[in-house]
Design a protein around this motif. Structure first.
Motif, PDB file in Angstrom:
ATOM      1  N   GLY A  12       0.823  -1.211   0.000  1.00 43.51           N
ATOM      2  CA  GLY A  12       0.000   0.000   0.000  1.00 43.51           C
ATOM      3  C   GLY A  12       0.852   1.254   0.000  1.00 43.51           C
ATOM      4  O   GLY A  12       2.094   1.181   0.075  1.00 43.51           O
ATOM      5  N   ASP A  13       0.209   2.398  -0.159  1.00 47.66           N
ATOM      6  CA  ASP A  13       0.872   3.709  -0.149  1.00 47.66           C
ATOM      7  C   ASP A  13       1.860   3.881  -1.289  1.00 47.66           C
ATOM      8  O   ASP A  13       2.842   4.620  -1.174  1.00 47.66           O
ATOM      9  N   ILE A 127      -1.622  -6.768  14.767  1.00 50.41           N
ATOM     10  CA  ILE A 127      -1.461  -6.618  13.318  1.00 50.41           C
ATOM     11  C   ILE A 127      -1.069  -5.174  12.995  1.00 50.41           C
ATOM     12  O   ILE A 127      -0.396  -4.910  12.009  1.00 50.41           O
ATOM     13  N   THR A 130      -5.559  -0.213  11.126  1.00 56.28           N
ATOM     14  CA  THR A 130      -5.838   1.231  11.151  1.00 56.28           C
ATOM     15  C   THR A 130      -6.964   1.557  12.141  1.00 56.28           C
ATOM     16  O   THR A 130      -7.340   2.717  12.271  1.00 56.28           O
ATOM     17  N   LEU A 131      -7.528   0.549  12.783  1.00 54.70           N
ATOM     18  CA  LEU A 131      -8.617   0.694  13.774  1.00 54.70           C
ATOM     19  C   LEU A 131      -9.873   1.323  13.166  1.00 54.70           C
ATOM     20  O   LEU A 131     -10.641   1.973  13.858  1.00 54.70           O
ATOM     21  N   ILE A 134     -12.283  -2.329   9.784  1.00 56.41           N
ATOM     22  CA  ILE A 134     -12.294  -3.028   8.489  1.00 56.41           C
ATOM     23  C   ILE A 134     -12.443  -4.545   8.677  1.00 56.41           C
ATOM     24  O   ILE A 134     -13.335  -5.171   8.095  1.00 56.41           O
ATOM     25  N   GLN A 225      -4.957  -0.108  -0.710  1.00 60.79           N
ATOM     26  CA  GLN A 225      -3.937  -0.984  -0.099  1.00 60.79           C
ATOM     27  C   GLN A 225      -3.025  -1.579  -1.178  1.00 60.79           C
ATOM     28  O   GLN A 225      -2.827  -0.928  -2.188  1.00 60.79           O
ATOM     29  N   LEU A 229      -0.803  -6.918   1.070  1.00 62.04           N
ATOM     30  CA  LEU A 229      -1.793  -6.833   2.154  1.00 62.04           C
ATOM     31  C   LEU A 229      -3.052  -7.619   1.803  1.00 62.04           C
ATOM     32  O   LEU A 229      -4.040  -7.592   2.537  1.00 62.04           O
ATOM     33  N   VAL A 239      -2.167  -8.659   7.196  1.00 61.81           N
ATOM     34  CA  VAL A 239      -2.814  -8.250   5.946  1.00 61.81           C
ATOM     35  C   VAL A 239      -4.085  -7.483   6.281  1.00 61.81           C
ATOM     36  O   VAL A 239      -4.493  -7.427   7.439  1.00 61.81           O
ATOM     37  N   VAL A 274       3.444  -0.005   6.626  1.00 66.18           N
ATOM     38  CA  VAL A 274       2.940   0.433   7.949  1.00 66.18           C
ATOM     39  C   VAL A 274       2.310  -0.774   8.614  1.00 66.18           C
ATOM     40  O   VAL A 274       1.759  -1.611   7.944  1.00 66.18           O
ATOM     41  N   GLU A 276       2.537  -4.173  11.351  1.00 65.59           N
ATOM     42  CA  GLU A 276       3.528  -5.217  11.649  1.00 65.59           C
ATOM     43  C   GLU A 276       3.691  -6.172  10.470  1.00 65.59           C
ATOM     44  O   GLU A 276       2.985  -6.078   9.489  1.00 65.59           O
TER      45      GLU A 276
END
Ligand code: IMP
Length: 432
Positions: A12-13, A127, A130-131, A134, A225, A229, A239, A274, A276
């Motif tokens: 991602g990113d 993991i 992003t909280l 999802i 993503q 992932l 993931v 980003v 773990e």
């Protein structure tokens, strides 16, 4: 005209929004097919900067129709905020410009509470999500008890469904995780408000895409993503809970494979992650700070959604070749090449080593990437600032050699190279 898919080739990113923005110029539909507001892309239109998480970034082009496909999980609060942000930026956002698939699932406060509780329970095995809820939203979808967008059309039944959903999850929140329960009436009232505002946007997304393709219009599938992932093909369990890979675009939009033309894999000129999970070429110390940046610029390597500093490393061709395998890219877009300017040497990971043996490929898949040491080719860097380069001829020979080495190792053509944050800071190799 066909369906093209833009896919992240890494964790991602990679700068997919940038490529989507470029291709969206000729697209009539830009459709997101997976993930939710865990994604983050910054789109610059003239003087205006939009920080988007959920709506397709192609919507920033006024002539496009944006679609949120059935594979997306929607936080209605985020969606409404982004719609307003785009309106404030002078863009027209109405049901003829934005369509939500009836089968897209909704994220609720229950999912966010469960995400936080599950991460806390994992302790050191977190993991690093992003909280945004999802994982739990996709869990409800797989368990066949999720809330779909179509349910917003019948207010009474929707309010009942929300209350049942909260009551059911409260048992898990309190009983399993010792967390606070949520108030079913409050959540139902909040979601009824969202339903009233969003129901006009629900439409036959899959049918619209099919009709546009029949009509020879150009449709762009916008990934979120990245490949590594992917729930099925990525570095499980580190993931996300959806399928960001190219096949996920078909499932997530409700179209068949025969329409696909180009599959563009977007990769940075180095590697970031980003959260773990394994990362063989990860760097620390001065070189890591050099690639990451200090956070002073919006393009430095800090998460758009969470603000977390990204882990950084050298480009890993073992992983890029793996991404080729699971996506069948037809071309690569290489982003952020300018960040490497000024480095005396650049390393490219071309294989892995373990127990005295060298591997060009992953013998047993991604789950054991932690057990390998990278094998590097070291290449000379370049001193020149390349941000004003617009054609391959403007690039220093060392930069071209780096691009050629990537092409040779991946067995695929690099079609575009970004050399700076602005829309026009792009070198096209399309005719090279
Ligand atoms: P989740 O998608 O919030 O469940 O997070 C699962 C993993 O995917 C974590 O490592 C996140 O950091 C990562 N992740 C999710 N979305 C993105 C993204 O848009 N860019 C980079 N990493 C992401």
């Amino acid at each position: 005209m066909p369906l093209d898919i833009v896919v992240g080739a890494q964790w991602g990113d990679e700068g997919k929004g940038r490529m989507v923005d470029l291709f969206a110029e000729k697209a009539s539909i830009v459709a997101r097919y997976s993930g939710g507001d865990n994604a983050g892309h910054t789109v610059t239109v003239g003087e205006k900067i939009f920080k988007l998480h959920l709506v397709p970034s192609g919507l920033a082009r006024p002539h496009t129709v944006g679609i949120l496909g059935n594979g997306v999980v929607i936080n209605p609060n985020t969606l409404l905020k982004e719609m307003n942000m785009l309106r404030d930026g002078g863009l027209e956002i109405n049901p003829s410009r934005l369509v939500i698939s009836p089968n897209a699932h909704l994220i609720t406060p229950v999912h966010r509470a469960l995400d936080a509780a599950q991460e806390a329970q994992r302790g050191k095995d977190q993991i690093g999500t992003t909280l945004r809820g999802i994982g739990p939203a996709y869990m409800d979808k797989s368990a066949r008890r999720g809330l779909r967008a179509v349910e917003m059309l019948d207010e009474e039944a929707f309010a009942d469904a929300i209350q049942m959903h909260v009551n059911f999850a409260n048992k898990e929140l309190t009983g399993v995780y010792g967390a606070e329960p949520l108030d079913p009436d409050m959540v139902a009232a909040e979601y009824l408000e969202y339903a009233r505002k969003l129901k006009a946007y629900i439409g036959d997304a899959s049918g619209m895409i099919e009709r546009a393709l029949q009509d020879r219009q150009y449709v762009l599938a916008e990934g979120a993503q990245g490949t590594l992932l992917d729930l099925d093909q990525g570095t499980y369990p580190f993931v996300t809970s959806s399928n960001p890979t190219a096949p996920g675009a078909l499932v997530g939009l409700g179209v068949g494979p025969a329409w696909v033309h180009e599959i563009v894999g977007v990769t940075k000129a180095f590697q970031t992650r980003v959260g773990e999970g394994g990362f063989p070429t990860e760097l620390s110390g001065e070189m890591a700070t050099r690639l990451r940046g200090t956070g002073a610029n919006p393009w430095d390597e800090y998460g758009t959604t969470t603000g977390r500093p990204r882990r950084v490393g050298w480009l890993d061709m073992v992983l890029l070749r793996y991404a080729m395998r699971v996506n069948t890219f037809t071309a690569l877009a290489l982003t952020k090449l300018d960040i490497l300017s000024g480095l005396p040497t650049i390393k490219l990971c071309v294989g892995y080593r373990r127990d005295g043996k060298t591997f060009a490929d992953l013998p047993l898949g991604l789950h054991e990437i932690d057990t390998f040491t990278p094998v590097y080719d070291e290449m000379p860097g370049w001193e020149e600032d390349i941000q004003s380069a617009r054609t391959p001829d403007d690039l220093p020979p060392q930069a071209l050699a780096y691009i050629r080495a990537i092409e040779k190792s991946a067995g695929i053509h690099v079609g575009w190279v970004s050399v700076g944050p602005e829309r026009d800071q792009m070198v096209s190799f399309a005719d090279a």
